[in-house]
Design a protein around this motif. Sequence first.
Motif, PDB file in Angstrom:
ATOM      1  N   GLY A  49      30.803 -20.766  -1.356  1.00  0.00           N
ATOM      2  CA  GLY A  49      29.747 -21.232  -0.470  1.00  0.00           C
ATOM      3  C   GLY A  49      29.903 -22.662   0.016  1.00  0.00           C
ATOM      4  N   ILE A  50      31.068 -23.250  -0.198  1.00  0.00           N
ATOM      5  CA  ILE A  50      31.283 -24.644   0.202  1.00  0.00           C
ATOM      6  C   ILE A  50      31.786 -24.746   1.639  1.00  0.00           C
ATOM      7  CG2 ILE A  50      32.643 -26.721  -0.274  1.00  0.00           C
ATOM      8  CD1 ILE A  50      32.540 -25.955  -3.228  1.00  0.00           C
ATOM      9  N   TRP A  51      32.664 -23.838   2.056  1.00  0.00           N
ATOM     10  CA  TRP A  51      33.284 -23.915   3.383  1.00  0.00           C
ATOM     11  C   TRP A  51      32.784 -22.810   4.296  1.00  0.00           C
ATOM     12  CZ3 TRP A  51      36.196 -27.893   4.991  1.00  0.00           C
ATOM     13  CH2 TRP A  51      36.715 -28.740   4.027  1.00  0.00           C
ATOM     14  N   GLY A  63      40.027 -22.332  23.227  1.00  0.00           N
ATOM     15  CA  GLY A  63      39.022 -22.573  22.199  1.00  0.00           C
ATOM     16  C   GLY A  63      39.602 -23.406  21.071  1.00  0.00           C
ATOM     17  N   GLU A  64      38.883 -23.427  19.959  1.00  0.00           N
ATOM     18  CA  GLU A  64      39.343 -24.130  18.769  1.00  0.00           C
ATOM     19  C   GLU A  64      38.723 -23.489  17.540  1.00  0.00           C
ATOM     20  OE1 GLU A  64      38.104 -28.240  18.519  1.00  0.00           O
ATOM     21  OE2 GLU A  64      36.150 -27.765  19.340  1.00  0.00           O
ATOM     22  N   ILE A  65      39.386 -23.716  16.407  1.00  0.00           N
ATOM     23  CA  ILE A  65      38.843 -23.222  15.146  1.00  0.00           C
ATOM     24  C   ILE A  65      38.296 -24.413  14.372  1.00  0.00           C
ATOM     25  CG2 ILE A  65      40.966 -23.342  13.769  1.00  0.00           C
ATOM     26  CD1 ILE A  65      39.975 -20.424  12.789  1.00  0.00           C
ATOM     27  N   VAL A  66      37.202 -24.169  13.655  1.00  0.00           N
ATOM     28  CA  VAL A  66      36.512 -25.229  12.932  1.00  0.00           C
ATOM     29  C   VAL A  66      36.325 -24.792  11.480  1.00  0.00           C
ATOM     30  CG1 VAL A  66      34.409 -26.612  12.790  1.00  0.00           C
ATOM     31  CG2 VAL A  66      35.254 -25.870  15.021  1.00  0.00           C
ATOM     32  N   LYS A  71      28.868 -29.142   1.863  1.00  0.00           N
ATOM     33  CA  LYS A  71      28.349 -30.158   0.942  1.00  0.00           C
ATOM     34  C   LYS A  71      28.539 -31.566   1.492  1.00  0.00           C
ATOM     35  CE  LYS A  71      28.569 -27.853  -3.495  1.00  0.00           C
ATOM     36  NZ  LYS A  71      29.111 -27.893  -4.859  1.00  0.00           N
ATOM     37  N   THR A  72      29.707 -31.842   2.072  1.00  0.00           N
ATOM     38  CA  THR A  72      30.031 -33.197   2.508  1.00  0.00           C
ATOM     39  C   THR A  72      29.980 -33.381   4.024  1.00  0.00           C
ATOM     40  OG1 THR A  72      32.393 -32.722   2.647  1.00  0.00           O
ATOM     41  CG2 THR A  72      31.545 -33.529   0.525  1.00  0.00           C
ATOM     42  N   ASP A  73      29.805 -32.315   4.765  1.00  0.00           N
ATOM     43  CA  ASP A  73      29.806 -32.318   6.238  1.00  0.00           C
ATOM     44  C   ASP A  73      31.144 -32.746   6.839  1.00  0.00           C
ATOM     45  OD1 ASP A  73      27.280 -31.292   6.555  1.00  0.00           O
ATOM     46  OD2 ASP A  73      26.318 -33.254   6.666  1.00  0.00           O
ATOM     47  N   VAL A  74      32.226 -32.682   6.053  1.00  0.00           N
ATOM     48  CA  VAL A  74      33.564 -32.954   6.579  1.00  0.00           C
ATOM     49  C   VAL A  74      33.968 -31.750   7.426  1.00  0.00           C
ATOM     50  CG1 VAL A  74      35.992 -33.226   5.939  1.00  0.00           C
ATOM     51  CG2 VAL A  74      34.223 -34.438   4.675  1.00  0.00           C
ATOM     52  N   GLU A  75      34.570 -32.044   8.574  1.00  0.00           N
ATOM     53  CA  GLU A  75      34.937 -30.976   9.498  1.00  0.00           C
ATOM     54  C   GLU A  75      36.399 -31.136   9.904  1.00  0.00           C
ATOM     55  OE1 GLU A  75      31.711 -29.392  12.382  1.00  0.00           O
ATOM     56  OE2 GLU A  75      33.091 -30.595  13.572  1.00  0.00           O
ATOM     57  N   GLY A 123      48.609 -20.490  12.011  1.00  0.00           N
ATOM     58  CA  GLY A 123      48.271 -21.780  11.440  1.00  0.00           C
ATOM     59  C   GLY A 123      47.705 -21.602  10.046  1.00  0.00           C
ATOM     60  N   ILE A 124      48.093 -22.492   9.143  1.00  0.00           N
ATOM     61  CA  ILE A 124      47.548 -22.502   7.785  1.00  0.00           C
ATOM     62  C   ILE A 124      47.014 -23.907   7.540  1.00  0.00           C
ATOM     63  CG2 ILE A 124      47.989 -22.165   5.330  1.00  0.00           C
ATOM     64  CD1 ILE A 124      50.361 -20.362   6.161  1.00  0.00           C
ATOM     65  N   MET A 125      45.703 -24.010   7.418  1.00  0.00           N
ATOM     66  CA  MET A 125      45.048 -25.310   7.262  1.00  0.00           C
ATOM     67  C   MET A 125      44.684 -25.546   5.803  1.00  0.00           C
ATOM     68  SD  MET A 125      41.439 -26.626   8.900  1.00  0.00           S
ATOM     69  CE  MET A 125      41.994 -26.578  10.575  1.00  0.00           C
ATOM     70  N   SER A 126      45.087 -26.698   5.285  1.00  0.00           N
ATOM     71  CA  SER A 126      44.659 -27.113   3.958  1.00  0.00           C
ATOM     72  C   SER A 126      43.251 -27.684   4.105  1.00  0.00           C
ATOM     73  CB  SER A 126      45.601 -28.183   3.408  1.00  0.00           C
ATOM     74  OG  SER A 126      45.034 -28.780   2.274  1.00  0.00           O
ATOM     75  N   LEU A 127      42.292 -27.102   3.441  1.00  0.00           N
ATOM     76  CA  LEU A 127      40.913 -27.549   3.576  1.00  0.00           C
ATOM     77  C   LEU A 127      40.680 -28.891   2.881  1.00  0.00           C
ATOM     78  CD1 LEU A 127      39.083 -24.137   3.147  1.00  0.00           C
ATOM     79  CD2 LEU A 127      39.614 -25.356   5.264  1.00  0.00           C
ATOM     80  N   ALA A 128      41.510 -29.242   1.932  1.00  0.00           N
ATOM     81  CA  ALA A 128      41.359 -30.523   1.239  1.00  0.00           C
ATOM     82  C   ALA A 128      41.713 -31.693   2.152  1.00  0.00           C
ATOM     83  CB  ALA A 128      42.234 -30.553  -0.006  1.00  0.00           C
ATOM     84  N   THR A 129      42.758 -31.532   2.968  1.00  0.00           N
ATOM     85  CA  THR A 129      43.243 -32.636   3.796  1.00  0.00           C
ATOM     86  C   THR A 129      43.071 -32.415   5.293  1.00  0.00           C
ATOM     87  OG1 THR A 129      45.472 -31.723   3.904  1.00  0.00           O
ATOM     88  CG2 THR A 129      44.976 -33.235   2.074  1.00  0.00           C
ATOM     89  N   GLY A 130      42.963 -31.170   5.718  1.00  0.00           N
ATOM     90  CA  GLY A 130      42.882 -30.857   7.144  1.00  0.00           C
ATOM     91  C   GLY A 130      44.243 -30.711   7.795  1.00  0.00           C
TER      92      GLY A 130
END
Length: 145
Positions: A49-51, A63-66, A71-75, A123-130
């Motif tokens: 439930g965090i992301w 378009g774009e993916i978000v 919890k932190t509002d980091v996008e 694309g493979i996005m690391s959620l920790a760093t973006g």
Amino acid sequence: MNRRIALASIVIILASSTQPSAAAGKKPINYDAYNGWRSIQGTQISRDGIWVAYSLVPQDGDGEIVARNLKTDVEHRHPRGKDGVLTIDGKYLVFSIAPLKAELDKAKKDKKKSEDQPKSGLGIMSLATGEVFTSERVKSFKVPE
């Protein structure tokens, strides 16, 4: 009975009195305005439930993916991303990268064969760093359940 008639006449008077002023002060919406509107597609929430991940897709254009941390509002965002899937551990977002719309339109206009047209990527996005790892010419992918 008289009260209903009175209320109905008030509503009619209010509706008719607001229409001319609203129409006189605003320009009508044309097709160019619709192209800028974006819709949210393919929403997903991680198991913890965090992301939350979703695609912002315009009527006409790229378009774009978000990926957003609730919890932190980091996008984190990536252009032309779509069809995102969060991994089970909630550490990565795997998604398709659509070709540029302008390149696709040009290829169609030039009547190029399907093998010569721009292809989707991965694309493979690391959620920790973006940070995003990309790979070209990937038709489809699957993430284990």
